[in-house]
Scaffold this motif. Structure first.
Motif, PDB file in Angstrom:
ATOM      1  N   VAL A 109       0.831  -1.206   0.000  1.00 40.29           N
ATOM      2  CA  VAL A 109       0.000   0.000   0.000  1.00 40.29           C
ATOM      3  C   VAL A 109       0.863   1.252   0.000  1.00 40.29           C
ATOM      4  N   MET A 110       1.915   1.261   0.811  1.00 40.76           N
ATOM      5  CA  MET A 110       2.748   2.459   0.909  1.00 40.76           C
ATOM      6  C   MET A 110       3.544   2.699  -0.369  1.00 40.76           C
ATOM      7  N   GLN A 111       4.013   1.646  -1.001  1.00 46.25           N
ATOM      8  CA  GLN A 111       4.722   1.827  -2.265  1.00 46.25           C
ATOM      9  C   GLN A 111       3.809   2.397  -3.344  1.00 46.25           C
ATOM     10  N   SER A 112       2.536   2.039  -3.293  1.00 48.42           N
ATOM     11  CA  SER A 112       1.585   2.581  -4.259  1.00 48.42           C
ATOM     12  C   SER A 112       1.211   4.021  -3.936  1.00 48.42           C
ATOM     13  N   LEU A 113       0.927   4.291  -2.661  1.00 48.06           N
ATOM     14  CA  LEU A 113       0.520   5.635  -2.270  1.00 48.06           C
ATOM     15  C   LEU A 113       1.640   6.647  -2.474  1.00 48.06           C
ATOM     16  N   LEU A 114       2.854   6.279  -2.079  1.00 45.24           N
ATOM     17  CA  LEU A 114       3.978   7.197  -2.158  1.00 45.24           C
ATOM     18  C   LEU A 114       4.706   7.123  -3.486  1.00 45.24           C
ATOM     19  N   ARG A 115       4.313   6.154  -4.345  1.00 43.72           N
ATOM     20  CA  ARG A 115       4.917   5.961  -5.666  1.00 43.72           C
ATOM     21  C   ARG A 115       6.428   5.863  -5.552  1.00 43.72           C
ATOM     22  N   ASN A 116       6.848   5.084  -4.558  1.00 41.82           N
ATOM     23  CA  ASN A 116       8.268   4.885  -4.288  1.00 41.82           C
ATOM     24  C   ASN A 116       8.500   3.393  -4.084  1.00 41.82           C
ATOM     25  N   PRO A 117       9.208   2.719  -4.987  1.00 45.50           N
ATOM     26  CA  PRO A 117       9.408   1.271  -4.858  1.00 45.50           C
ATOM     27  C   PRO A 117      10.247   0.869  -3.663  1.00 45.50           C
ATOM     28  N   LEU A 118      10.875   1.825  -2.994  1.00 46.17           N
ATOM     29  CA  LEU A 118      11.712   1.523  -1.850  1.00 46.17           C
ATOM     30  C   LEU A 118      11.033   1.861  -0.527  1.00 46.17           C
ATOM     31  N   ALA A 119       9.756   2.196  -0.557  1.00 43.06           N
ATOM     32  CA  ALA A 119       9.019   2.485   0.673  1.00 43.06           C
ATOM     33  C   ALA A 119       8.677   1.183   1.385  1.00 43.06           C
ATOM     34  N   ASP A 120       8.669   1.218   2.715  1.00 44.20           N
ATOM     35  CA  ASP A 120       8.277   0.057   3.501  1.00 44.20           C
ATOM     36  C   ASP A 120       7.468   0.520   4.709  1.00 44.20           C
ATOM     37  N   PRO A 121       6.926  -0.375   5.526  1.00 46.05           N
ATOM     38  CA  PRO A 121       6.049   0.046   6.631  1.00 46.05           C
ATOM     39  C   PRO A 121       6.719   0.942   7.651  1.00 46.05           C
ATOM     40  N   PHE A 122       8.045   0.963   7.699  1.00 48.52           N
ATOM     41  CA  PHE A 122       8.728   1.737   8.715  1.00 48.52           C
ATOM     42  C   PHE A 122       9.172   3.107   8.217  1.00 48.52           C
ATOM     43  N   VAL A 123       8.806   3.461   6.971  1.00 44.70           N
ATOM     44  CA  VAL A 123       9.232   4.734   6.410  1.00 44.70           C
ATOM     45  C   VAL A 123       8.564   5.907   7.125  1.00 44.70           C
ATOM     46  N   LEU A 124       7.457   5.666   7.822  1.00 51.78           N
ATOM     47  CA  LEU A 124       6.770   6.730   8.552  1.00 51.78           C
ATOM     48  C   LEU A 124       7.280   6.868   9.980  1.00 51.78           C
ATOM     49  N   GLY A 125       8.382   6.201  10.317  1.00 55.91           N
ATOM     50  CA  GLY A 125       8.946   6.326  11.653  1.00 55.91           C
ATOM     51  C   GLY A 125       8.202   5.542  12.709  1.00 55.91           C
ATOM     52  N   VAL A 126       7.280   4.669  12.313  1.00 54.47           N
ATOM     53  CA  VAL A 126       6.483   3.914  13.272  1.00 54.47           C
ATOM     54  C   VAL A 126       7.365   2.998  14.114  1.00 54.47           C
ATOM     55  N   SER A 127       8.312   2.336  13.471  1.00 55.82           N
ATOM     56  CA  SER A 127       9.195   1.414  14.183  1.00 55.82           C
ATOM     57  C   SER A 127      10.052   2.141  15.209  1.00 55.82           C
ATOM     58  N   SER A 128      10.594   3.270  14.828  1.00 55.34           N
ATOM     59  CA  SER A 128      11.443   4.021  15.753  1.00 55.34           C
ATOM     60  C   SER A 128      10.636   4.537  16.945  1.00 55.34           C
ATOM     61  N   GLY A 129       9.433   4.996  16.673  1.00 55.31           N
ATOM     62  CA  GLY A 129       8.576   5.448  17.774  1.00 55.31           C
ATOM     63  C   GLY A 129       8.213   4.320  18.718  1.00 55.31           C
ATOM     64  N   ALA A 130       7.927   3.136  18.157  1.00 54.41           N
ATOM     65  CA  ALA A 130       7.622   1.974  18.988  1.00 54.41           C
ATOM     66  C   ALA A 130       8.823   1.586  19.842  1.00 54.41           C
ATOM     67  N   SER A 131      10.004   1.670  19.261  1.00 50.11           N
ATOM     68  CA  SER A 131      11.217   1.347  20.009  1.00 50.11           C
ATOM     69  C   SER A 131      11.397   2.296  21.189  1.00 50.11           C
ATOM     70  N   THR A 132      11.178   3.581  20.956  1.00 48.77           N
ATOM     71  CA  THR A 132      11.311   4.548  22.042  1.00 48.77           C
ATOM     72  C   THR A 132      10.288   4.289  23.138  1.00 48.77           C
ATOM     73  N   GLY A 133       9.039   4.008  22.771  1.00 44.00           N
ATOM     74  CA  GLY A 133       8.021   3.708  23.767  1.00 44.00           C
ATOM     75  C   GLY A 133       8.357   2.486  24.585  1.00 44.00           C
ATOM     76  N   ALA A 134       8.868   1.441  23.929  1.00 43.11           N
ATOM     77  CA  ALA A 134       9.241   0.220  24.647  1.00 43.11           C
ATOM     78  C   ALA A 134      10.391   0.474  25.608  1.00 43.11           C
TER      79      ALA A 134
END
Length: 363
Positions: A109-134
């Motif tokens: 979905v993100m590769q289609s929305l952002l039209r970037n073949p190198l986009a992944d689920p963590f491109v929005l910083g979700v993983s880094s934010g989860a790491s900080t919360g943990a």
């Protein structure tokens, strides 16, 4: 335009539409056979993966344990073997399948929305934010014991995503601004995580946190499976409902708007949906990279670019991949366990290089 923008900004070339030349078009029985084959392969993968480990367990034992818990058969195993299957290996293997499917769908979905073949689920910083919360929960004790590691990770992921959306909206809301905002949030929360670990964590806490940050499915239970499965089901339904809209995004925002798509609202809904799913998965399993980056490209080679066919195929491919990646992670150095994120990175990096090479040839 800065060097960072050139790297993150998507190409303005239209992506290939569904059924373009060189991509198989799955219609009727062809697509049905592929999905049926994928479901069968996933079921077999789960059944076989559960049997692999120190305790010798057969596929028949797995079926007996599952049937007895579902009330459709009698238990023919000892309580210890039944507990190993039902309480340890089965929830872990099923969560691996759910995480693989969810991350792969989010990547598509993100590769289609952002039209970037190198986009992944963590491109929005979700993983880094989860790491900080943990880390805040485990190391600093934020929440006074009332907040679990998973809850802290989920809250951190949502805070990071909220920051990304605020920054991108302030900067104009275009796709390249979303990516750049995600990169900024990723660096910010990664720095916060490193600062807390280096200044406040002891050796044991540091090892535990780093292991979780690299992705770990150890110690998960049925609650994690049901929660992540429910979020995945809702996300998949929403994305399938927007399948034609995602097809329109392949030709750019202007073309999608000309076709009657409400670009801003649609992008916000789908980004929020995928971010929530990523946050739920990361809070249960840690940061597992490369699944959402590589698997969508492999699925497109089988199903083409039409999202109504692509999304289910991507989910099945991601589920099968992560089931076997996790099986390898817990057995390759037995009795020591390797973080599953390490395994996916070792497999995903060569595939990532191949994607970069193919992207370079296409430009």
């Amino acid at each position: 335009m800065t060097d960072t923008e050139r790297t993150a900004a998507p190409r303005e070339r239209p992506a290939p539409a569904a059924g373009t030349r060189g991509r198989p078009r799955l219609r009727g029985i062809g697509g049905g056979l592929l999905w049926a084959g994928g479901i069968l392969l996933l079921a077999l993968s789960v059944a076989v993966a559960v049997t692999i480990g120190p305790a010798r367990i057969s596929v028949v034992d797995v079926w007996s344990a599952v049937a007895s818990h579902l009330g459709i058969g009698e238990a023919r195993l000892s309580p210890i073997r039944a507990g190993i299957i039902w309480n340890l290996r089965m929830p872990r293997t099923l969560l691996a399948a759910v995480c693989g499917a969810g991350l792969a769908v989010c990547g598509t979905v993100m590769q289609s929305l952002l039209r970037n073949p190198l986009a992944d689920p963590f491109v929005l910083g979700v993983s880094s934010g989860a790491s900080t919360g943990a880390v805040l929960v485990v190391v600093l004790g934020v929440g006074g014991g009332a907040v679990s590691l998973s809850a802290g990770a989920f809250i951190g992921a949502l805070c990071s995503f909220a920051l990304v959306m605020l920054l991108s909206h302030t900067l104009g809301g275009s796709t390249d601004r979303v990516v750049l905002s995600g990169v900024a949030a990723m660096q910010l929360f990664s720095a916060l995580t490193s600062f807390v670990v280096m200044t406040a964590a002891d050796a044991e806490q540091t090892r535990g946190v780093l292991f979780w940050l690299l992705g770990s499915l150890g110690g998960v239970g049925w609650t994690d499976v049901w929660l992540c499965s429910a979020v995945l089901a809702v996300t998949l339904l929403i994305c399938l409902g927007h399948a034609r809209t995602l097809d329109a995004f392949a030709f750019g925002q202007d073309a999608a708007a000309a076709l009657g798509v409400h670009v801003g609202r649609t992008r916000t809904v789908l980004l929020c949906t995928t971010a929530l799913l990523t946050a739920a998965l990361v809070s249960s399993a840690g940061a597992i990279g490369f699944v959402g980056l590589v698997l969508p490209h492999a699925a497109r080679a089988l199903a083409g670019s039409g999202h109504r066919r692509l999304l289910p195929v991507t989910a099945l491919a991601g589920a099968v991949f992560l089931v076997w990646a996790d099986t390898l992670a817990r057995t390759v150095l037995d009795p020591q366990e390797v973080p599953v994120g390490v395994v996916t990175a070792l497999i995903g990096v060569p595939a990532f290089v191949l994607v970069l090479y193919r992207t370079r040839r296409a430009t």
